[in-house]
Motif scaffolding. Sequence first.
Motif, PDB file in Angstrom:
ATOM      1  N   PRO A 104      99.967  56.289 -29.590  1.00  0.00           N
ATOM      2  CA  PRO A 104     100.654  55.182 -30.251  1.00  0.00           C
ATOM      3  C   PRO A 104     101.758  55.697 -31.164  1.00  0.00           C
ATOM      4  CG  PRO A 104      98.536  55.560 -31.269  1.00  0.00           C
ATOM      5  CD  PRO A 104      98.614  56.494 -30.086  1.00  0.00           C
ATOM      6  N   MET A 105     102.388  54.790 -31.873  1.00  0.00           N
ATOM      7  CA  MET A 105     103.640  55.148 -32.551  1.00  0.00           C
ATOM      8  C   MET A 105     103.679  54.579 -33.966  1.00  0.00           C
ATOM      9  SD  MET A 105     107.360  54.447 -30.909  1.00  0.00           S
ATOM     10  CE  MET A 105     108.801  55.378 -31.411  1.00  0.00           C
ATOM     11  N   ALA A 106     104.059  55.389 -34.937  1.00  0.00           N
ATOM     12  CA  ALA A 106     104.227  54.920 -36.313  1.00  0.00           C
ATOM     13  C   ALA A 106     105.624  54.341 -36.479  1.00  0.00           C
ATOM     14  CB  ALA A 106     104.008  56.061 -37.293  1.00  0.00           C
ATOM     15  N   TYR A 107     105.692  53.059 -36.840  1.00  0.00           N
ATOM     16  CA  TYR A 107     106.984  52.416 -37.101  1.00  0.00           C
ATOM     17  C   TYR A 107     107.410  52.594 -38.561  1.00  0.00           C
ATOM     18  CZ  TYR A 107     107.298  49.866 -32.646  1.00  0.00           C
ATOM     19  OH  TYR A 107     107.426  49.511 -31.323  1.00  0.00           O
ATOM     20  N   TYR A 108     106.425  52.778 -39.422  1.00  0.00           N
ATOM     21  CA  TYR A 108     106.728  52.903 -40.858  1.00  0.00           C
ATOM     22  C   TYR A 108     105.588  53.667 -41.507  1.00  0.00           C
ATOM     23  CZ  TYR A 108     107.657  51.537 -45.711  1.00  0.00           C
ATOM     24  OH  TYR A 108     107.910  51.542 -47.066  1.00  0.00           O
ATOM     25  N   TYR A 109     105.927  54.621 -42.382  1.00  0.00           N
ATOM     26  CA  TYR A 109     104.888  55.374 -43.098  1.00  0.00           C
ATOM     27  C   TYR A 109     105.439  55.797 -44.452  1.00  0.00           C
ATOM     28  CZ  TYR A 109     101.346  58.856 -44.271  1.00  0.00           C
ATOM     29  OH  TYR A 109     100.359  59.572 -44.902  1.00  0.00           O
ATOM     30  N   ILE A 144      97.920  56.187 -52.124  1.00  0.00           N
ATOM     31  CA  ILE A 144      97.957  54.955 -51.342  1.00  0.00           C
ATOM     32  C   ILE A 144      98.861  55.177 -50.135  1.00  0.00           C
ATOM     33  CG2 ILE A 144      98.593  52.522 -51.323  1.00  0.00           C
ATOM     34  CD1 ILE A 144      96.172  53.087 -53.028  1.00  0.00           C
ATOM     35  N   VAL A 145      98.411  54.761 -48.961  1.00  0.00           N
ATOM     36  CA  VAL A 145      99.169  54.916 -47.721  1.00  0.00           C
ATOM     37  C   VAL A 145      99.580  53.544 -47.212  1.00  0.00           C
ATOM     38  CG1 VAL A 145      99.081  55.665 -45.313  1.00  0.00           C
ATOM     39  CG2 VAL A 145      98.002  57.053 -47.092  1.00  0.00           C
ATOM     40  N   TYR A 146     100.865  53.396 -46.902  1.00  0.00           N
ATOM     41  CA  TYR A 146     101.378  52.205 -46.229  1.00  0.00           C
ATOM     42  C   TYR A 146     101.822  52.629 -44.835  1.00  0.00           C
ATOM     43  CZ  TYR A 146     101.551  50.055 -50.877  1.00  0.00           C
ATOM     44  OH  TYR A 146     101.230  49.570 -52.118  1.00  0.00           O
ATOM     45  N   ASP A 147     101.140  52.138 -43.837  1.00  0.00           N
ATOM     46  CA  ASP A 147     101.435  52.552 -42.468  1.00  0.00           C
ATOM     47  C   ASP A 147     101.516  51.323 -41.571  1.00  0.00           C
ATOM     48  OD1 ASP A 147     101.528  54.506 -40.176  1.00  0.00           O
ATOM     49  OD2 ASP A 147      99.662  53.486 -39.671  1.00  0.00           O
ATOM     50  N   VAL A 148     102.565  51.265 -40.758  1.00  0.00           N
ATOM     51  CA  VAL A 148     102.674  50.248 -39.710  1.00  0.00           C
ATOM     52  C   VAL A 148     102.651  50.994 -38.390  1.00  0.00           C
ATOM     53  CG1 VAL A 148     104.077  48.442 -38.669  1.00  0.00           C
ATOM     54  CG2 VAL A 148     103.990  48.674 -41.171  1.00  0.00           C
ATOM     55  N   HIS A 149     101.573  50.831 -37.645  1.00  0.00           N
ATOM     56  CA  HIS A 149     101.379  51.578 -36.409  1.00  0.00           C
ATOM     57  C   HIS A 149     101.515  50.641 -35.212  1.00  0.00           C
ATOM     58  CE1 HIS A 149     100.491  55.818 -36.638  1.00  0.00           C
ATOM     59  NE2 HIS A 149      99.900  55.784 -35.452  1.00  0.00           N
ATOM     60  N   ALA A 150     102.409  50.990 -34.317  1.00  0.00           N
ATOM     61  CA  ALA A 150     102.566  50.238 -33.069  1.00  0.00           C
ATOM     62  C   ALA A 150     101.501  50.715 -32.093  1.00  0.00           C
ATOM     63  CB  ALA A 150     103.959  50.441 -32.491  1.00  0.00           C
ATOM     64  N   MET A 151     100.344  50.123 -32.186  1.00  0.00           N
ATOM     65  CA  MET A 151      99.247  50.460 -31.287  1.00  0.00           C
ATOM     66  C   MET A 151      98.455  49.198 -30.985  1.00  0.00           C
ATOM     67  SD  MET A 151      96.610  52.469 -33.852  1.00  0.00           S
ATOM     68  CE  MET A 151      95.103  52.128 -32.925  1.00  0.00           C
ATOM     69  N   PHE A 168     108.196  55.077 -24.608  1.00  0.00           N
ATOM     70  CA  PHE A 168     107.240  54.926 -25.690  1.00  0.00           C
ATOM     71  C   PHE A 168     106.181  53.890 -25.323  1.00  0.00           C
ATOM     72  CE2 PHE A 168     111.454  55.947 -27.326  1.00  0.00           C
ATOM     73  CZ  PHE A 168     111.199  57.126 -28.019  1.00  0.00           C
ATOM     74  N   ILE A 169     105.152  53.827 -26.127  1.00  0.00           N
ATOM     75  CA  ILE A 169     104.038  52.950 -25.818  1.00  0.00           C
ATOM     76  C   ILE A 169     104.458  51.485 -25.771  1.00  0.00           C
ATOM     77  CG2 ILE A 169     103.280  52.659 -28.213  1.00  0.00           C
ATOM     78  CD1 ILE A 169     100.372  52.855 -27.091  1.00  0.00           C
ATOM     79  N   TYR A 170     105.498  51.095 -26.512  1.00  0.00           N
ATOM     80  CA  TYR A 170     105.890  49.688 -26.497  1.00  0.00           C
ATOM     81  C   TYR A 170     106.475  49.274 -25.149  1.00  0.00           C
ATOM     82  CZ  TYR A 170     110.572  51.500 -27.737  1.00  0.00           C
ATOM     83  OH  TYR A 170     111.770  52.183 -27.764  1.00  0.00           O
ATOM     84  N   HIS A 171     106.835  50.239 -24.299  1.00  0.00           N
ATOM     85  CA  HIS A 171     107.299  49.878 -22.961  1.00  0.00           C
ATOM     86  C   HIS A 171     106.159  49.334 -22.091  1.00  0.00           C
ATOM     87  CE1 HIS A 171     110.722  52.726 -23.939  1.00  0.00           C
ATOM     88  NE2 HIS A 171     111.334  51.609 -23.572  1.00  0.00           N
ATOM     89  N   TYR A 172     104.931  49.496 -22.544  1.00  0.00           N
ATOM     90  CA  TYR A 172     103.758  48.997 -21.815  1.00  0.00           C
ATOM     91  C   TYR A 172     103.490  47.529 -22.111  1.00  0.00           C
ATOM     92  CZ  TYR A 172      98.822  49.237 -20.179  1.00  0.00           C
ATOM     93  OH  TYR A 172      97.625  49.055 -19.530  1.00  0.00           O
ATOM     94  N   ILE A 173     104.257  46.947 -23.004  1.00  0.00           N
ATOM     95  CA  ILE A 173     103.945  45.618 -23.528  1.00  0.00           C
ATOM     96  C   ILE A 173     103.992  44.539 -22.445  1.00  0.00           C
ATOM     97  CG2 ILE A 173     106.305  44.958 -24.216  1.00  0.00           C
ATOM     98  CD1 ILE A 173     105.057  43.922 -26.862  1.00  0.00           C
ATOM     99  N   CYS A 174     104.824  44.735 -21.416  1.00  0.00           N
ATOM    100  CA  CYS A 174     104.910  43.742 -20.341  1.00  0.00           C
ATOM    101  C   CYS A 174     103.713  43.823 -19.399  1.00  0.00           C
ATOM    102  CB  CYS A 174     106.205  43.914 -19.553  1.00  0.00           C
ATOM    103  SG  CYS A 174     107.698  43.653 -20.531  1.00  0.00           S
ATOM    104  N   ALA A 175     103.202  45.023 -19.175  1.00  0.00           N
ATOM    105  CA  ALA A 175     102.061  45.189 -18.273  1.00  0.00           C
ATOM    106  C   ALA A 175     100.752  44.807 -18.943  1.00  0.00           C
ATOM    107  CB  ALA A 175     101.996  46.636 -17.773  1.00  0.00           C
ATOM    108  N   PRO A 194      94.754  46.581 -41.146  1.00  0.00           N
ATOM    109  CA  PRO A 194      95.632  47.125 -42.193  1.00  0.00           C
ATOM    110  C   PRO A 194      96.816  47.930 -41.672  1.00  0.00           C
ATOM    111  CG  PRO A 194      93.338  47.390 -42.826  1.00  0.00           C
ATOM    112  CD  PRO A 194      93.332  46.899 -41.404  1.00  0.00           C
ATOM    113  N   ILE A 195      96.651  48.625 -40.546  1.00  0.00           N
ATOM    114  CA  ILE A 195      97.787  49.403 -40.035  1.00  0.00           C
ATOM    115  C   ILE A 195      98.676  48.575 -39.116  1.00  0.00           C
ATOM    116  CG2 ILE A 195      96.550  51.585 -40.271  1.00  0.00           C
ATOM    117  CD1 ILE A 195      96.212  51.605 -37.240  1.00  0.00           C
ATOM    118  N   TYR A 196      98.267  47.361 -38.799  1.00  0.00           N
ATOM    119  CA  TYR A 196      99.176  46.439 -38.112  1.00  0.00           C
ATOM    120  C   TYR A 196     100.054  45.715 -39.128  1.00  0.00           C
ATOM    121  CZ  TYR A 196      95.689  46.913 -34.335  1.00  0.00           C
ATOM    122  OH  TYR A 196      94.815  47.387 -33.385  1.00  0.00           O
TER     123      TYR A 196
END
Length: 511
Positions: free
Chosen positions: A334-339, A363-370, A439-446, A489-491
């Motif tokens: 998966p992929m970190a969009y923001y950290y 404190i960790v702020y993470d947005v993970h595209a997973m 990247f993993i987001y290319h799987y979003i259609c399938a 939380p990571i979404y």
Amino acid sequence: MTKKWFQIGIVGIFLLSLALRFWGLGRFNTLVFDEVYFAKFGNNYLTHTPFFNAHPPLSQYLIGIGIWIGSHIPFWNDTLNGLTGSLRSPWAYRWFNALTGSFIPVIIAAIAYQLSHRRSFAILAGLFTACDGLFLVESRYALSNVYIVIFGLLGQWFLLLALDNQNQRRSFWLVISGISFGASIATKWNGLWFLLGAYLIWLVAWLIRGMYSFPSLKILSSFPSSPLALVRQGRFFYSEWFRKLDEEPQQVAVQTPLQNLTQLNLFQMLFYLGIIPVLVYSIIWIPHLQLDKNYGFIAVHQQILKFHLQMGGNSPKVHPYCAAWYQWPLMTRPMAYYYQTAKSIQEPLPVMGPPLPSGTGKIVYDVHAMGNPFLWWFGVAAILFLVGMLVSQIVSYWVKQKRFSVPATLSVDTWIALYLVINYAANLLPWVKVTRCVFIYHYICAVVFVFLAIAWFVDQCLRSYYRTLRVIGVTISFIILAAFIFWMPIYLGLPLSPEGYKLRMLFNSWI
């Protein structure tokens, strides 16, 4: 499930999706991941600033419309930044994506219902989609992927509605379907795979009809009306799962629109799902070409193709989050969009600059595209189950009759299996030949067809006479829901302790 409770369930799924996407939408007053492109491009249309875009322009038009509307609503402008090229609120360039993404679970539920006319299947499909992390993340930022999916799914849904109608009503839905497919391609080129899936299932329907009508093949008219008939033969272990439906023929007899595919001839397919998408795609380019006169219609496509071919191989050396197509189904990268890290939760949210040195940040702020890991893993297993179910029907009769055979008619569940497997393959396998970094987001259609597959599987379990199977269905549903809550939380980019963050990174390849 009664019609009233079905409607309540659909509305509840939409409201859940809406709340999750709008909650803390402006949390990070910066540009997250590819917002540095798409939010800027959307704003460029408002400021009449020419620019080159490596993708078709539709999603940027829509983001630009959202920015314009959002900038005229005063209560969305508490925090501002100038990162798009104008002074804008994060809400302004994100809200339209959030609203659009909220409808995707509802559309998937509509497709499930149109395929089967089973309300329980539709509710599960919508609920599981609402509990996916990748769709949640993609919907909360000014990115383009939700538009590929929603237009592609609308094209599929309208096609199913067309097959369920006749004459002028059919023509109307086919026109709308063609427009939707064109819009999906006008968002990104890989939107074409939704249209490919429609053509493939149509070809398979004609192939089955043609082989059955060809005398020398002696196709078996005694082919089981349902995979449930394999229970009586005792050939395959999983056929016991469907005994309840086998004993309720009135449910098996329900027609699916896919059975009407051969009512569409080649001319209709080429016109409604060929010429119309091409026209829509071409028309959508007009505003962009009027803004940026450096390239004409042909030249801009040459430049886009050149851009993608020069992006390098699919290797971490090119980009740390490159992930080949075969890594997507099991979500190994998966992929970190923001950290970002902060010393305490009382500090202002960090938006720019490198994270604090190791050991300093508390404190960790993470947005993970997973995705939701268990939803994806169970879904892949369900797709494989459907493939096995289809193959087993052909093989069992080939062994019995010593000749190749295909069914004269297919049951609702067999058509559903064909639809899901073919569309999943159509949206995944074209990436096999892609050599650039993906990247993993290319799987979003399938992956939307994975959600439908696991929803179908769980629905079969919950409707079974066997208590063990009902327990399995409930357990799978509970695990999917619990996993969504655990990784939420990571979404959403909620604050986590370093220990809480590491707990959610199950594998080193996820970081």
